[in-house]
Design an enzyme around this catalytic site. Structure first.
Site, PDB file in Angstrom:
ATOM      1  N   CYS A   1      42.738  43.606  34.919  1.00  0.00           N
ATOM      2  CA  CYS A   1      41.899  42.796  33.965  1.00  0.00           C
ATOM      3  C   CYS A   1      40.791  43.601  33.790  1.00  0.00           C
ATOM      4  O   CYS A   1      40.750  44.890  33.135  1.00  0.00           O
ATOM      5  CB  CYS A   1      41.422  41.613  34.621  1.00  0.00           C
ATOM      6  N   ILE A   2      39.364  43.116  33.899  1.00  0.00           N
ATOM      7  CA  ILE A   2      38.234  43.766  33.546  1.00  0.00           C
ATOM      8  C   ILE A   2      37.712  44.856  34.591  1.00  0.00           C
ATOM      9  O   ILE A   2      36.991  45.625  34.319  1.00  0.00           O
ATOM     10  CB  ILE A   2      37.071  42.798  33.198  1.00  0.00           C
TER      11      ILE A   2
END
Lengths: 216, 216
Positions: free
Chosen positions: B135-136
């Site tokens: 994800c991030i």
């Protein structure tokens, strides 16, 4: 597509909904081709537990606001629940079910039940739509219905409480689903018996699959 | 049995670790026959976000204490992490990674990184043990390493930040794993690209499987 209303009781095993149980219930629902909407009552948590130490914290938190963490913000207040829009109702476990949605942890078989929760369950019963409850959540269903067959695995103390509510406790393994045909109620032990997260997912798959089967 | 250290940044997508991503990472690790231990730094969260409204709340919470909710209490402070006891390090996503473990949300490519996080990553790099980030979380790895190939899916703004850190961004789908052979770094988009929880689990399976493959 069959649509499940998933009822949450906060966020975390000791004062809310158990996170793995909720997440893996959502995964099983989607994986088996159905959809879901999360709901929670807009009420204060009974208390806040530090999940690192087990101690009570001097804080106040709201069940709906904390449950929104599990739902990634996509959650509605239980007051918005309309039983006509859903094919099934399902309750993952965690102590929050027995502390926030009802008071079994404190009052045993004399527990009181949150009015919105009682209404949602009774409306689904009336429409003969399936209701699922996992882990400790079957105590809530037993308290509302009374004469119903449920499981919390092999926990004798909780089974005794359930029997005192007028319900029948059936011993079960982590991958078993106990089905009460009369009320269309489905229960499975999740972390009451599962020794790891993979076993919880097996339980999730089994209960959601069994519920979908009766929906036809 | 291969052992993963899973680093958490709180509990909830907007101020901590994303709950589905963390849970499904744990499920994939166990399902593929490995084990895990959760860790989190014992620090204050940058802030607390009401996940129902998106508003900041006037509260203070601790990253380790809140992450303990995801870990069901079985979590250690990151200061206890010993790289010799683990075969891999893995970071699920959520804004907490870019708010609590580093400051990318506020400072972009000039972000600072928590010292314990930087130490853990650098020790694993030195031992040539695999590091995963979803994800991030790849922004954190890009900031620490600099010259590394990573993905955050197709998000152009975040890709630009990553490139400004000296890293190379590779566009990827939800089920792709980008592998940097030189640093043994594995990244996959999770909810940066996944449109539902089933797709997140596919990403989890794929990244953990790819990491286990290089562990032999």
């Amino acid at each position: 597509m069959k649509n499940f209303a998933v009822i949450l009781a906060g966020c975390g095993i000791y004062d809310g909904t158990e996170i793995h149980e909720a997440t893996l219930t959502l995964l099983a629902i989607k994986k088996l081709g159905a959809g879901y909407q999360c709901f929670a009552p807009d009420i204060s948590q009974h208390h806040v537990i530090n999940h690192l130490t087990g101690d009570e914290m001097n804080e106040k938190r709201n069940v709906l606001v904390e449950a929104a963490r599990i739902a990634r913000g996509d959650i509605k207040p239980l007051s918005d629940f309309n039983p006509k829009n859903f094919d099934a109702l399902i309750f993952p476990g965690g102590f929050g079910v027995a502390k926030n949605l009802c008071t079994v942890v404190f009052d045993g078989f004399n527990a009181s039940v949150n009015k919105e929760i009682e209404k949602a369950v009774k409306e689904m019963l009336k429409l003969k739509k399936p209701i699922g409850a996992m882990c400790i959540a079957p105590v809530l269903i037993a308290k509302i219905i009374g004469d119903v067959n449920v499981t919390v695995g092999k926990d004798e103390a909780t089974a005794e409480t359930i029997e005192k509510m007028g319900a029948t406790h059936i011993t079960a393994n982590y991958d078993d689903v106990v089905i009460d045909d009369k009320h269309n109620v489905f229960t499975t032990p999740y972390y009451m018996e599962a020794t790891d997260i993979v076993q919880v997912y097996e339980g999730a798959h089994n209960i959601v699959e069994a519920m979908l089967k009766v929906m036809g």
